[in-house]
Design an enzyme around this catalytic site. Structure first.
Site, mmCIF file in Angstrom:
data_model
loop_
_atom_site.group_PDB
_atom_site.id
_atom_site.type_symbol
_atom_site.label_atom_id
_atom_site.label_comp_id
_atom_site.label_asym_id
_atom_site.label_seq_id
_atom_site.Cartn_x
_atom_site.Cartn_y
_atom_site.Cartn_z
ATOM 1 N N ARG A 133 0.821 -1.219 0.000
ATOM 2 C CA ARG A 133 0.000 0.000 0.000
ATOM 3 C C ARG A 133 0.848 1.260 0.000
ATOM 4 O O ARG A 133 0.457 2.279 -0.531
ATOM 5 C CB ARG A 133 -0.916 -0.011 1.226
ATOM 6 C CG ARG A 133 -2.135 -0.892 0.995
ATOM 7 C CD ARG A 133 -3.093 -0.796 2.137
ATOM 8 N NE ARG A 133 -2.616 -1.618 3.229
ATOM 9 C CZ ARG A 133 -3.373 -2.509 3.879
ATOM 10 N NH1 ARG A 133 -4.632 -2.666 3.548
ATOM 11 N NH2 ARG A 133 -2.888 -3.232 4.856
ATOM 12 N N LYS A 180 0.402 -18.630 6.055
ATOM 13 C CA LYS A 180 -0.516 -18.919 7.137
ATOM 14 C C LYS A 180 -0.874 -17.622 7.836
ATOM 15 O O LYS A 180 -0.142 -16.656 7.663
ATOM 16 C CB LYS A 180 0.079 -19.935 8.107
ATOM 17 C CG LYS A 180 1.262 -19.404 8.909
ATOM 18 C CD LYS A 180 1.766 -20.433 9.860
ATOM 19 C CE LYS A 180 0.986 -20.460 11.149
ATOM 20 N NZ LYS A 180 1.651 -19.756 12.252
ATOM 21 N N ASP A 201 3.259 -24.158 4.930
ATOM 22 C CA ASP A 201 3.537 -24.433 6.332
ATOM 23 C C ASP A 201 5.053 -24.547 6.376
ATOM 24 O O ASP A 201 5.614 -25.543 5.895
ATOM 25 C CB ASP A 201 2.889 -25.751 6.771
ATOM 26 C CG ASP A 201 3.142 -26.009 8.249
ATOM 27 O OD1 ASP A 201 4.274 -25.769 8.700
ATOM 28 O OD2 ASP A 201 2.217 -26.451 8.940
ATOM 29 N N HIS A 202 5.725 -23.539 6.918
ATOM 30 C CA HIS A 202 7.181 -23.506 6.710
ATOM 31 C C HIS A 202 7.897 -24.668 7.393
ATOM 32 O O HIS A 202 9.033 -24.976 7.059
ATOM 33 C CB HIS A 202 7.774 -22.149 7.119
ATOM 34 C CG HIS A 202 7.948 -21.965 8.597
ATOM 35 N ND1 HIS A 202 6.936 -21.596 9.435
ATOM 36 C CD2 HIS A 202 9.032 -22.095 9.397
ATOM 37 C CE1 HIS A 202 7.377 -21.510 10.678
ATOM 38 N NE2 HIS A 202 8.655 -21.800 10.681
ATOM 39 N N LYS A 243 11.645 -27.438 6.413
ATOM 40 C CA LYS A 243 12.828 -27.669 7.250
ATOM 41 C C LYS A 243 13.492 -28.980 6.849
ATOM 42 O O LYS A 243 12.817 -29.990 6.633
ATOM 43 C CB LYS A 243 12.424 -27.703 8.735
ATOM 44 C CG LYS A 243 11.998 -26.322 9.278
ATOM 45 C CD LYS A 243 11.706 -26.388 10.755
ATOM 46 C CE LYS A 243 11.046 -25.116 11.250
ATOM 47 N NZ LYS A 243 11.975 -24.039 11.566
ATOM 48 N N GLU A 247 9.066 -23.036 22.467
ATOM 49 C CA GLU A 247 9.868 -21.849 22.152
ATOM 50 C C GLU A 247 10.219 -21.120 23.438
ATOM 51 O O GLU A 247 9.446 -21.137 24.394
ATOM 52 C CB GLU A 247 9.061 -20.892 21.274
ATOM 53 C CG GLU A 247 8.652 -21.471 19.945
ATOM 54 C CD GLU A 247 7.900 -20.435 19.120
ATOM 55 O OE1 GLU A 247 8.522 -19.839 18.243
ATOM 56 O OE2 GLU A 247 6.705 -20.223 19.376
ATOM 57 N N ASP A 268 -1.898 -21.095 16.103
ATOM 58 C CA ASP A 268 -0.602 -20.637 15.599
ATOM 59 C C ASP A 268 0.350 -21.801 15.305
ATOM 60 O O ASP A 268 1.131 -21.748 14.368
ATOM 61 C CB ASP A 268 0.015 -19.695 16.644
ATOM 62 C CG ASP A 268 1.240 -18.959 16.134
ATOM 63 O OD1 ASP A 268 1.180 -18.460 14.998
ATOM 64 O OD2 ASP A 268 2.250 -18.882 16.875
ATOM 65 N N HIS A 310 1.724 -26.671 12.228
ATOM 66 C CA HIS A 310 3.058 -27.281 12.302
ATOM 67 C C HIS A 310 3.060 -28.656 12.974
ATOM 68 O O HIS A 310 3.583 -29.626 12.428
ATOM 69 C CB HIS A 310 4.026 -26.359 13.053
ATOM 70 C CG HIS A 310 4.109 -24.971 12.497
ATOM 71 N ND1 HIS A 310 3.999 -24.704 11.155
ATOM 72 C CD2 HIS A 310 4.282 -23.760 13.089
ATOM 73 C CE1 HIS A 310 4.109 -23.388 10.951
ATOM 74 N NE2 HIS A 310 4.267 -22.802 12.111
ATOM 75 N N LYS A 340 4.862 -21.043 24.149
ATOM 76 C CA LYS A 340 5.859 -19.960 24.163
ATOM 77 C C LYS A 340 6.395 -19.839 25.583
ATOM 78 O O LYS A 340 5.756 -20.262 26.536
ATOM 79 C CB LYS A 340 5.202 -18.647 23.733
ATOM 80 C CG LYS A 340 4.696 -18.707 22.301
ATOM 81 C CD LYS A 340 4.995 -17.429 21.537
ATOM 82 C CE LYS A 340 4.466 -17.489 20.127
ATOM 83 N NZ LYS A 340 5.440 -17.980 19.150
#
Ligand code: BG6
Length: 512
Positions: free
Chosen positions: A62, A171, A200-201, A205, A239, A258, A263, A362
């Protein structure tokens, strides 16, 4: 660079994996993901000579940004986030073909301007160029972007020819079953499924891809990979980071949306699916969907199969950190979970009776992603004296990150003049065997989409099947409000309710 001097990951790669002339258009070009992951991924593909000769990068957003300034931002992103240092020659080749188009996401005229920008690139190249649209914006504008790509004729460009347009969608893919179905509907009204790459990263991997190689290229695993030998499976994605500056996004999301729905469910599907008939995208995705469909609906009631919690203040890496409710942008009475754990049962011939435990949170004790396969104990007649014989269940652990590799817990004799035992660990480490400069997940995924290989992307029905399992949990949690929300101190391994999921089967979470 001579092939022999290249990193082992690259041996022979460019011979088999050439992408056609491509223009990659990034929607959300001034966003965080673009700077942290996408631009560095494109740059590193360039360094490895994996970009096509006619490669163009177009940022779309934008904000009005002159081409030069966009190139400067991209260069800064590489300096800050690339796994390899900026090499002026490699960047120079990409930068010469990098441009920017400013426009709204619901502004059809701006999309028509984008279409003529791409036409000009094609004229310059002098042959058909495939467009790869990367939608890396907040989900609220996914639908207008998709519709305008259709209306401006960009989605159907070169359809039926090898260089047809493709779209990558970041995502989150919906926020429940209904919205995922709606998004799939919008996509299908504009693109054909084979043009669509849902990210989905985790699938990009290295160690996640290695899972299939380990399972199906080694004869020793498959005979044991079932309810007769496996006691339970634990999948952990923990994490140390908190929500940081992403409070606004995270409040609308939470650990289940998330991390778990995508994942960890992907890790589960790859671990438990049947051998595919071939390694092509459809065969693998068919098996994953079949597996996801065999997962039983979860018991969401009290003492059921789910646990959720929020982190409270605690210590991470020797430093005090605040609790979730004190983080920036978080409501004082937030109902968003920062930790979720599930116990799942797969009702098929291979897995009936084997619990699969999934957890993600997390601000946990350590950053680790792993899949641990716990095997049953042998009959205990020979080594029954627990004072003399310290025995553990055999555990095969796929370490996805960090310390990527594979480890196996075995029982061994302690050297000495009597027979005593102790569990020992056998280790394979990627970094030791192959060196540590592994490609980032996004490099593999962007390259695969350019080549047209959808194996490491999520098919529409797969996303919906996973949402089908998770949506009732989200609904129940939303109805219950904060009533069943536990807490866990930052820096711990999660709440008591999560231990209780395993205690019912006399099991414990592994401390990775
Ligand atoms: C993303 C989540 O999909 O994955 C983030 O939105 C999370 O909240 C991240 O931090 C973790 O990815 P990785 O590759 O660091 O394990």
């Amino acid at each position: 660079m001579a092939d022999s001097q290249r990193h082992p990951f690259l041996h022979g790669l460019s011979k088999h994996r050439g992408a056609p002339p491509t223009v990659v258009v990034i929607f959300g070009a001034s966003g965080d993901l673009t700077a942290r992951k996408l631009i560095p991924a494109v740059y590193n593909l360039g360094v490895d000579n994996l970009l096509p000769t006619d490669f163009h990068l177009v940022g779309y957003g934008r904000k009005e940004i002159p081409d030069d300034e966009f190139r400067g931002l991209a260069k800064d992103a590489i300096k800050e986030f690339s796994r390899r240092e900026l090499d002026d020659e490699s960047w120079g080749r990409i930068s010469a073909n990098t441009t920017y188009v400013a426009g709204g996401y619901d502004d059809l005229q701006a999309f028509e301007r984008l279409a003529s920008h791409i036409d000009k690139i094609e004229q310059q190249v002098g042959r058909d160029v495939q467009s790869l649209f990367y939608i890396s914006t907040p989900p609220s504008v996914f639908a207008p972007i998709l519709k305008n790509l259709g209306a401006a004729g960009l989605a159907g460009k070169h359809l039926g020819k090898p260089h047809h347009a493709k779209v990558i969608i970041e995502k989150p893919f919906g926020r429940n079953l209904e919205s995922a179905r709606e998004l799939n509907g919008t996509i299908r009204s504009v693109f054909e499924e084979h043009q669509v790459y849902r990210i989905d990263h985790y699938l990009g991997k290295e160690t996640v891809q290695d899972l299939l190689v380990q399972r199906f290229s080694n004869a020793i695993f498959e005979p044991l990979w079932n309810r007769n030998f496996i006691d339970s499976v634990q999948i952990t994605v923990s994490e140390e980071v908190g929500v940081g500056s992403r409070g606004g996004y995270y409040e609308q999301s939470g650990a289940l949306r998330d991390m778990i729905q995508n994942h960890t469910m992907q890790l589960l599907a790859l671990t438990a699916m049947e051998p595919p008939v071939s390694l092509d995208a459809e065969s693998i995705r068919d098996e994953k969907v079949k597996l996801l469909k065999a997962i039983q609906p979860l018991n969401i009631g009290p003492n059921g199969d789910v646990a959720r919690a929020q982190y409270s203040a605690g210590m991470i890496g020797g430093k005090e950190v605040r609790g979730y409710l004190e983080e920036e942008g978080i409501a004082a009475d937030s109902k968003t979970e920062t930790y979720a754990a599930l116990r799942m049962s797969i009702n098929n011939w291979r897995w009936q009776g084997v619990p699969f435990y999934l957890r993600s949170g997390k601000r946990m004790a350590r950053r680790v992603s792993e899949i641990a396969i716990n095997f049953k104990r042998p009959p205990g007649t020979l080594f029954a004296d627990s004072e003399k014989f310290n025995l553990a269940n055999n555990t095969l652990a796929f370490q996805i990150q960090p310390d990527e590799g594979l480890s196996m817990i075995l029982n061994a004799k302690i050297p000495g003049l009597e027979t005593r035992t102790q569990p020992v660990k056998m280790n394979f480490r990627y970094a030791t065997t192959f060196g540590s400069n592994t490609p980032e997940a996004y490099e593999r995924l962007v390259l695969d989409a350019m080549i047209g290989d959808g194996t490491l992307f999520i098919r529409g029905d797969e996303a919906e099947t996973s949402w089908k399992l998770c949506t009732p949990i989200l609904d129940a949690w939303s109805e219950a409000g904060r009533e069943v929300m536990e807490s866990y101190p930052a820096g711990s391994w999660g709440p008591a309710g999560s231990d209780a999921l395993l205690a019912k089967n006399n099991q414990l979470w592994r401390q990775p």
